[in-house]
Design a protein around this motif. Structure first.
Motif, PDB file in Angstrom:
ATOM      1  N   GLU A  65      22.911  13.883 -29.817  1.00 24.50           N
ATOM      2  CA  GLU A  65      23.041  12.520 -28.772  1.00 24.50           C
ATOM      3  C   GLU A  65      21.955  11.407 -28.805  1.00 24.50           C
ATOM      4  N   GLY A  88      21.821   9.661 -32.003  1.00 22.43           N
ATOM      5  CA  GLY A  88      22.995   8.518 -32.026  1.00 22.43           C
ATOM      6  C   GLY A  88      22.590   7.551 -31.043  1.00 22.43           C
ATOM      7  N   ARG A  89      22.075   7.605 -30.062  1.00 22.45           N
ATOM      8  CA  ARG A  89      21.766   6.653 -28.953  1.00 22.45           C
ATOM      9  C   ARG A  89      20.612   5.816 -29.489  1.00 22.45           C
ATOM     10  N   THR A 115      21.523   6.919 -40.535  1.00 22.45           N
ATOM     11  CA  THR A 115      21.304   7.380 -38.953  1.00 22.45           C
ATOM     12  C   THR A 115      22.669   8.103 -38.540  1.00 22.45           C
ATOM     13  N   HIS A 116      22.450   8.840 -37.415  1.00 21.29           N
ATOM     14  CA  HIS A 116      23.528   9.649 -36.923  1.00 21.29           C
ATOM     15  C   HIS A 116      24.819   8.924 -36.577  1.00 21.29           C
ATOM     16  N   ASP A 117      26.011   9.012 -37.191  1.00 23.92           N
ATOM     17  CA  ASP A 117      27.142   8.459 -37.084  1.00 23.92           C
ATOM     18  C   ASP A 117      28.379   9.297 -37.717  1.00 23.92           C
ATOM     19  N   GLN A 135      19.689   5.845 -32.883  1.00 21.03           N
ATOM     20  CA  GLN A 135      19.773   5.191 -34.286  1.00 21.03           C
ATOM     21  C   GLN A 135      18.683   5.598 -34.962  1.00 21.03           C
TER      22      GLN A 135
END
Length: 477
Positions: free
Chosen positions: A367, A370-371, A280-282, A373
């Protein structure tokens, strides 16, 4: 040997002198079992006509290719490793084996055939010069998926199992051995320049820079003033690196070991050790288990490339000056921003518009990812083609509720007016699949398990076929 008329040898690294390399011999391996040959890459350089036995002769026993380097060259370089300078580096388990011109390319660009795991050299530093078979499989997978995702990367050309037992601290040992051959545009690194600067050899610095310019940046050769040409060279390397790191960010790729000896001046991504793709975006996700401080985390990769480029500029001060080199370096941030907009819109299959609008789209997407996932690859799959895929994303995707929610609202607004890129083919069967093609660490381990336990390579070959099918669907075949 049945080389085709598309085979065009051009061993240009030998134009440099022995300040830059050592002539070496390949290891003699007890066996040679061909595990992978990249005929798609081989066709680019006229070597697809080799039989398997001939392939092993050249890429397992390393008998010279016709009219090419008569002896392998272990390249000399230094580098910052996790920002600590190491003057004892160099090709310790690899060498430059041959150089060839690409068939069909407008400029017939030069390509290198280099190795990994081909034996000890003067730079092995007490290592055995070998590559584990699992390491070779991992590099094969990384290069195949990165190519399919449109990242400028080396290609895994050949993988041969070599019949030795290796001992490693990060794998169950003894483990199987292999030798890998890569195809890429250059093996000259930032660390190649660092070595000559460390030795205070300004003549060698100039020779190396002019060599790179002549082969890979010929338009810069017309700049007569040495100070300006050096600054232009730094700017071009910065642009090359900006493009590739932007493509990594769009792919959710974490290289893991961004030392200066792993950064090519052509910008091409290579040398895959502890790489990972993001689940996931991290921004804080790291690939290397030994990167305890997160120096090379996903979100720090652009800053790391800027730091590395600054080290390159420092080496070239004897050929230029700060007044010219600092502005050249300062082109990296805007080049990266433009390249990221291009990479993300390409991954989404939509036309770029203005840099400002593309930046806004990238920010909104990352964004939202990230929020929520959401799995990293999923939005690029579900929204490929932009509004043309809105039904797939908002009705058919298992993540439709996330897309319809507030975190993705800004992204929905910004992508609404985008047209599909030329060549986008949403009728390709790949887009009817229930899931996108991914390569997370658990999948890599699952592909390795049948090889380790039963010498069953069929899941790996199936995965490579699936990756190439995805690349075809995305126009990166």
């Amino acid at each position: 040997m049945p080389v085709t008329d598309r085979y065009r040898p051009d061993p240009r690294h030998a134009d440099l002198d022995d300040r830059f390399y050592d002539r070496v011999e390949a290891a003699r391996f007890p066996q040679h079992t061909l595990r992978f040959r990249n005929d798609r890459a081989a066709a680019r350089v006229g070597l697809d006509g080799l039989s398997d036995d001939e392939w092993i002769t050249h890429f397992g026993r390393f008998e010279p290719l016709p009219d090419n380097l008569p002896q392998p060259l272990a390249l000399r370089y230094h580098g910052h490793q996790f920002r600590s300078y190491n003057p004892d580096l160099g090709d310790g388990r690899g060498f430059l084996f041959a150089q060839v011109r690409e068939d069909g390319a407008p400029d017939g660009r030069l390509l290198d055939l280099g190795t990994k795991g081909s034996g000890t050299t003067p730079w092995s530093r007490s290592g055995d010069g070998r590559l584990t078979l699992k390491g070779g499989v991992r590099e094969l997978l990384a290069t195949e998926l990165l190519q399919a995702l449109g990242v400028a990367t080396s290609r895994t050309f050949s993988l041969i199992e070599t019949g030795e037992k290796l001992w490693r601290g990060d794998e169950p040992s003894p483990t199987r051995s292999s030798v890998l051959v890569r195809l890429q545009h250059s093996h000259i690194r930032i660390g190649s320049f660092q070595r000559q600067a460390f030795l205070r050899d300004a003549d060698a610095l100039a020779a190396l820079m002019d060599h790179v310019i002549g082969l890979h940046m010929p338009d810069l050769a017309a700049i007569d003033d040495r100070l300006d040409r050096t600054a232009a060279f730094v700017q071009r390397v910065a642009e090359n690196c900006a493009r590739t790191v932007a493509q990594w960010m769009a792919a959710g790729f974490v290289h893991g070991v961004l030392n200066t000896d792993n950064i090519l001046v052509t910008g091409e991504s290579f040398d895959y050790g502890p790489w990972r793709f993001l689940p996931t975006h991290d921004p804080e996700f790291t690939a290397a288990y030994f990167d305890h401080g997160g120096l090379y985390a996903y979100g720090r990769q652009p800053d790391t490339l800027m730091w590395n480029l600054t080290r390159l500029a420092e080496t070239l001060l004897p050929l230029s000056n700060r007044d010219r080199l600092i502005p050249a370096l300062e082109t990296f941030p805007p080049a990266f921003s433009l390249a990221l907009g291009e990479a993300v819109t390409r991954r989404l299959g939509v036309q770029p518009t203005t840099p400002e609008d593309d930046d806004a789209l990238v920010l909104a997407l990352f964004e939202a990812m990230g929020r929520t996932q959401i799995p990293f690859e999923r939005p690029f799959f579900d929204w490929y083609g932009g509004p043309a895929s809105e039904f797939r994303a908002l009705e058919r995707s298992p993540h439709a509720a996330l897309y319809a929610g507030e975190p993705f609202a800004r992204f929905r607004d910004l992508i609404a007016g985008r047209r599909p890129r030329d060549g986008v083919d949403l009728d390709h069967p790949y887009f009817a699949d229930p899931e996108p093609c991914t390569l997370l660490i658990d999948e890599v381990e699952a592909l390795w398990a049948p090889i380790a336990s039963a010498d069953d390579w069929s899941p790996l070959h199936a995965k490579v076929a699936a990756i190439r099918r995805m690349g075809e669907a995305l126009g990166n075949g």
